[in-house]
Design a protein around this motif. Structure first.
Motif, PDB file in Angstrom:
ATOM      1  N   LEU A   1       0.744  -1.145  -0.238  1.00 13.81           N
ATOM      2  CA  LEU A   1       0.032   0.018  -0.041  1.00 13.81           C
ATOM      3  C   LEU A   1       0.854   1.269   0.028  1.00 13.81           C
ATOM      4  CD1 LEU A   1      -2.502  -1.221   2.729  1.00 13.81           C
ATOM      5  CD2 LEU A   1      -3.122  -1.112   0.215  1.00 13.81           C
ATOM      6  N   VAL A   2       0.986   1.930  -1.188  1.00 11.40           N
ATOM      7  CA  VAL A   2       2.054   3.148  -1.108  1.00 11.40           C
ATOM      8  C   VAL A   2       1.238   4.332  -1.868  1.00 11.40           C
ATOM      9  CG1 VAL A   2       4.042   3.622  -2.510  1.00 11.40           C
ATOM     10  CG2 VAL A   2       3.734   1.397  -1.922  1.00 11.40           C
ATOM     11  N   THR A   3       0.308   4.080  -2.716  1.00  8.53           N
ATOM     12  CA  THR A   3      -0.338   5.386  -3.141  1.00  8.53           C
ATOM     13  C   THR A   3      -1.676   5.546  -2.785  1.00  8.53           C
ATOM     14  OG1 THR A   3      -1.154   4.333  -5.188  1.00  8.53           O
ATOM     15  CG2 THR A   3       1.124   4.857  -5.306  1.00  8.53           C
ATOM     16  N   GLU A   4      -2.048   6.829  -2.982  1.00  5.45           N
ATOM     17  CA  GLU A   4      -3.538   7.159  -2.763  1.00  5.45           C
ATOM     18  C   GLU A   4      -4.304   6.198  -3.447  1.00  5.45           C
ATOM     19  OE1 GLU A   4      -6.740  10.529  -4.030  1.00  5.45           O
ATOM     20  OE2 GLU A   4      -4.864  11.167  -3.545  1.00  5.45           O
ATOM     21  N   ASP A   5      -4.114   5.825  -4.741  1.00  5.84           N
ATOM     22  CA  ASP A   5      -4.963   4.920  -5.471  1.00  5.84           C
ATOM     23  C   ASP A   5      -5.130   3.446  -4.847  1.00  5.84           C
ATOM     24  OD1 ASP A   5      -5.597   6.983  -7.518  1.00  5.84           O
ATOM     25  OD2 ASP A   5      -4.158   6.014  -8.831  1.00  5.84           O
ATOM     26  N   ASP A   6      -4.046   2.962  -4.151  1.00  2.79           N
ATOM     27  CA  ASP A   6      -3.829   1.909  -3.669  1.00  2.79           C
ATOM     28  C   ASP A   6      -4.778   1.708  -2.451  1.00  2.79           C
ATOM     29  OD1 ASP A   6      -1.679   1.548  -5.194  1.00  2.79           O
ATOM     30  OD2 ASP A   6      -0.141   1.523  -3.725  1.00  2.79           O
ATOM     31  N   PHE A   7      -4.777   2.811  -1.825  1.00  2.00           N
ATOM     32  CA  PHE A   7      -5.910   2.797  -0.408  1.00  2.00           C
ATOM     33  C   PHE A   7      -7.485   2.911  -0.975  1.00  2.00           C
ATOM     34  CE2 PHE A   7      -1.995   3.921   1.614  1.00  2.00           C
ATOM     35  CZ  PHE A   7      -1.901   3.336   2.696  1.00  2.00           C
ATOM     36  N   TYR A   8      -7.494   3.639  -2.025  1.00  2.00           N
ATOM     37  CA  TYR A   8      -8.712   3.897  -2.718  1.00  2.00           C
ATOM     38  C   TYR A   8      -9.149   2.298  -3.081  1.00  2.00           C
ATOM     39  CZ  TYR A   8     -12.490   4.664  -6.227  1.00  2.00           C
ATOM     40  OH  TYR A   8     -13.788   4.774  -6.695  1.00  2.00           O
ATOM     41  N   ASP A   9      -8.411   1.718  -3.970  1.00  2.00           N
ATOM     42  CA  ASP A   9      -8.751   0.162  -4.500  1.00  2.00           C
ATOM     43  C   ASP A   9      -9.113  -0.708  -3.306  1.00  2.00           C
ATOM     44  OD1 ASP A   9      -8.360   1.326  -6.848  1.00  2.00           O
ATOM     45  OD2 ASP A   9      -6.355   0.375  -7.308  1.00  2.00           O
ATOM     46  N   LEU A  10      -8.193  -0.614  -2.277  1.00  2.00           N
ATOM     47  CA  LEU A  10      -8.553  -1.481  -1.253  1.00  2.00           C
ATOM     48  C   LEU A  10      -9.856  -1.195  -0.461  1.00  2.00           C
ATOM     49  CD1 LEU A  10      -7.083  -3.542   1.100  1.00  2.00           C
ATOM     50  CD2 LEU A  10      -6.295  -1.288   2.219  1.00  2.00           C
ATOM     51  N   ALA A  11     -10.250   0.021  -0.219  1.00  2.00           N
ATOM     52  CA  ALA A  11     -11.534   0.227   0.144  1.00  2.00           C
ATOM     53  C   ALA A  11     -12.654  -0.051  -0.537  1.00  2.00           C
ATOM     54  CB  ALA A  11     -11.563   1.897   0.897  1.00  2.00           C
ATOM     55  N   MET A  12     -12.428   0.174  -1.849  1.00  2.00           N
ATOM     56  CA  MET A  12     -13.670  -0.114  -2.906  1.00  2.00           C
ATOM     57  C   MET A  12     -13.776  -1.562  -2.700  1.00  2.00           C
ATOM     58  SD  MET A  12     -15.211   2.538  -3.620  1.00  2.00           S
ATOM     59  CE  MET A  12     -16.048   2.036  -4.982  1.00  2.00           C
ATOM     60  N   ASP A  13     -12.812  -2.331  -2.830  1.00  2.00           N
ATOM     61  CA  ASP A  13     -13.010  -3.887  -2.955  1.00  2.00           C
ATOM     62  C   ASP A  13     -13.715  -4.323  -1.607  1.00  2.00           C
ATOM     63  OD1 ASP A  13     -11.317  -4.162  -5.254  1.00  2.00           O
ATOM     64  OD2 ASP A  13     -10.116  -5.612  -4.373  1.00  2.00           O
ATOM     65  N   TYR A  14     -13.490  -3.685  -0.591  1.00  2.00           N
ATOM     66  CA  TYR A  14     -14.326  -4.111   0.483  1.00  2.00           C
ATOM     67  C   TYR A  14     -15.509  -3.590   0.529  1.00  2.00           C
ATOM     68  CZ  TYR A  14     -16.606  -3.523   4.728  1.00  2.00           C
ATOM     69  OH  TYR A  14     -17.844  -3.605   5.793  1.00  2.00           O
ATOM     70  N   LEU A  15     -15.800  -2.316   0.144  1.00  2.00           N
ATOM     71  CA  LEU A  15     -17.360  -2.033  -0.024  1.00  2.00           C
ATOM     72  C   LEU A  15     -17.967  -2.686  -0.846  1.00  2.00           C
ATOM     73  CD1 LEU A  15     -16.229   1.737   0.149  1.00  2.00           C
ATOM     74  CD2 LEU A  15     -17.711   0.617   1.744  1.00  2.00           C
ATOM     75  N   ARG A  16     -17.596  -3.179  -2.051  1.00  2.00           N
ATOM     76  CA  ARG A  16     -18.343  -4.053  -2.929  1.00  2.00           C
ATOM     77  C   ARG A  16     -18.611  -5.542  -2.121  1.00  2.00           C
ATOM     78  NH1 ARG A  16     -15.037  -1.531  -7.142  1.00  2.00           N
ATOM     79  NH2 ARG A  16     -13.319  -2.680  -6.605  1.00  2.00           N
ATOM     80  N   ARG A  17     -17.942  -5.821  -1.504  1.00  2.00           N
ATOM     81  CA  ARG A  17     -18.203  -6.976  -0.799  1.00  2.00           C
ATOM     82  C   ARG A  17     -19.106  -6.826   0.339  1.00  2.00           C
ATOM     83  NH1 ARG A  17     -12.637  -8.145  -1.964  1.00  2.00           N
ATOM     84  NH2 ARG A  17     -12.106 -10.104  -2.788  1.00  2.00           N
ATOM     85  N   ALA A  18     -19.031  -5.728   0.883  1.00  2.00           N
ATOM     86  CA  ALA A  18     -19.948  -5.239   1.986  1.00  2.00           C
ATOM     87  C   ALA A  18     -21.411  -5.127   1.505  1.00  2.00           C
ATOM     88  CB  ALA A  18     -19.535  -4.173   2.658  1.00  2.00           C
ATOM     89  N   ALA A  19     -21.528  -4.624   0.126  1.00  2.00           N
ATOM     90  CA  ALA A  19     -22.789  -4.363  -0.265  1.00  2.00           C
ATOM     91  C   ALA A  19     -23.524  -5.495  -0.814  1.00  2.00           C
ATOM     92  CB  ALA A  19     -22.718  -3.228  -1.807  1.00  2.00           C
ATOM     93  N   ALA A  20     -22.798  -6.514  -1.177  1.00  2.00           N
ATOM     94  CA  ALA A  20     -23.032  -7.844  -1.453  1.00  2.00           C
ATOM     95  C   ALA A  20     -23.835  -8.650  -0.387  1.00  2.00           C
ATOM     96  CB  ALA A  20     -22.096  -8.741  -2.474  1.00  2.00           C
ATOM     97  N   ASP A  21     -23.148  -8.232   0.833  1.00  2.00           N
ATOM     98  CA  ASP A  21     -23.573  -8.947   2.319  1.00  2.00           C
ATOM     99  C   ASP A  21     -24.429  -8.194   2.625  1.00  2.00           C
ATOM    100  OD1 ASP A  21     -21.794 -11.210   2.229  1.00  2.00           O
ATOM    101  OD2 ASP A  21     -20.535 -10.274   3.659  1.00  2.00           O
ATOM    102  N   GLY A  22     -25.172  -7.169   2.167  1.00  2.00           N
ATOM    103  CA  GLY A  22     -26.403  -6.409   2.630  1.00  2.00           C
ATOM    104  C   GLY A  22     -26.154  -5.348   3.670  1.00  2.00           C
ATOM    105  N   VAL A  23     -24.767  -4.972   3.722  1.00  2.00           N
ATOM    106  CA  VAL A  23     -24.170  -3.849   4.516  1.00  2.00           C
ATOM    107  C   VAL A  23     -24.707  -2.613   3.937  1.00  2.00           C
ATOM    108  CG1 VAL A  23     -22.254  -2.686   5.670  1.00  2.00           C
ATOM    109  CG2 VAL A  23     -22.270  -5.064   5.380  1.00  2.00           C
ATOM    110  N   VAL A  24     -25.572  -1.508   4.730  1.00  2.00           N
ATOM    111  CA  VAL A  24     -26.030  -0.411   4.284  1.00  2.00           C
ATOM    112  C   VAL A  24     -25.185   0.693   5.125  1.00  2.00           C
ATOM    113  CG1 VAL A  24     -28.436  -1.323   3.830  1.00  2.00           C
ATOM    114  CG2 VAL A  24     -27.795  -0.425   6.156  1.00  2.00           C
TER     115      VAL A  24
END
Length: 337
Positions: A72-95
């Motif tokens: 995890l080095v760049t701003e984009d890395d942290f963005y990609d990390l969080a977005m990957d989680y948020l997609r999984r969270a959405a699929a799990d019904g997390v609002v």
């Protein structure tokens, strides 16, 4: 449980309140970021990265966990990390998701606070496009000094509007809550909400829980199921509406019973217990997996599962108007079942 029960759990509108964003670094993303940033991680295939996610206790877990962050080095890395989680969270019904992040784990290796927060904040802003509302909780590493924590708190001041609260994580051994009492007092003055990890079955667990309730004055406790050792503290937590964010799957790496009896006891005693996934890339289960594992182990009813979801929304750090909207969504869902 049947696929129908998994579907029911997935459909429950819920909040996830105990999620370390660094702990969502799946092997595929770790390898991709390593290649993108030219970081030698000692592995060249996803299978090799997966094999490196091996540990048997908190210490060995942290020995794998922190070095993995080197990708995890760049701003984009942290963005990609969080977005990957948020997609999984959405699929799990997390609002609603309240995401822990560990700035010291990055600033200590030369990544600026600004890089970390800017990347994560971009993901928070984009989360509604996935159907998820998100917020950030800044955690201090308890195996670093209180002075380092205070420096990190100071560094967060320009980004106060992006951070809803502060927490405390990492190795609890010889790092009791009172070590950070001054830091948390200052955080309260700055308007941050307060939570702290009280990990399961640590030396002095019940004393740490007593400290965070009476001295630190937290609103939530992460893990914290050892509170059942003191019925008076359980009663106090119930009366004060203290929230507990419990993680059965990660607990199962520490105890054979995932603290299931304690979680269910607290739930049935009226304590605001919720379920979350902790570090799911490492422990192998996101929030639905955690709820399902507990339900199967302890024969939870649909009413129990609905109460866990309701608790998560009630102890979340959204404003009252948003909370009522989310609770109404849960009620509407349950009325259709």
């Amino acid at each position: 449980m049947t696929s129908t029960e998994r579907e029911f759990i997935t459909g429950l509108p819920k909040a996830e309140l105990h999620l370390h964003i660094e702990g969502t670094l799946e092997p595929e993303l770790k390898l991709r970021l390593a290649q993108r940033n030219g970081v030698d991680i000692g592995q060249t295939t996803v299978e090799q990265v997966q094999a490196s996610y091996e540990f048997h206790d908190l210490t060995s877990f942290l020995a794998v966990y922190y070095p993995a962050m080197n990708v995890l080095v760049t701003e984009d890395d942290f963005y990609d990390l969080a977005m990957d989680y948020l997609r999984r969270a959405a699929a799990d019904g997390v609002v609603h998701a309240e995401i822990f992040f560990d700035p010291q784990a990055h600033t200590s290796r030369g990544v600026s606070f600004k890089t970390v927060i800017d990347g994560l904040w971009r993901a928070v802003q984009d989360a509604p496009s996935l159907g998820v509302d998100a917020a950030l909780i800044m955690c201090f590493l308890r195996d670093m000094s209180a002075e380092s924590a205070m420096e990190t708190l100071t560094a967060s001041a320009p980004y106060r509007d992006r951070i809803v609260g502060v927490g405390l994580d990492s190795d609890e051994r010889d790092n009791p809550p009172e070590k950070f009492a001054e830091v948390f007092a200052r955080a309260r003055e700055l308007g941050y909400r307060l939570t702290m990890h009280c990990d399961i079955d640590q030396v002095g667990s019940i004393d740490h829980i007593r400290t965070v309730l009476h001295t630190i004055g937290v609103e939530r406790i992460d893990h914290g199921t050892n509170i059942v050792e003191d019925p008076a503290l359980v009663a106090e937590a119930r009366e004060r509406g203290i929230g507990f964010t419990c993680c059965p799957v990660s607990n199962s790496f520490v105890t054979a019973d995932m603290k299931g009896d304690e979680i269910v006891q607290l739930l049935h005693d009226g304590v605001k217990v919720s379920i979350a996934s902790d570090d799911p890339a490492y422990f192998g289960g996101y929030v639905v997996d955690n709820m399902l594992a507990l339900a199967e182990k302890k024969q939870l009813t649909r009413d129990d599962l609905a109460l866990l979801a309701r608790n998560s929304l009630e102890i979340s750090w959204v404003d009252d108007g948003k909370r009522e909207v989310l609770l109404a969504r849960l009620d509407a869902y349950l009325s259709e079942q």
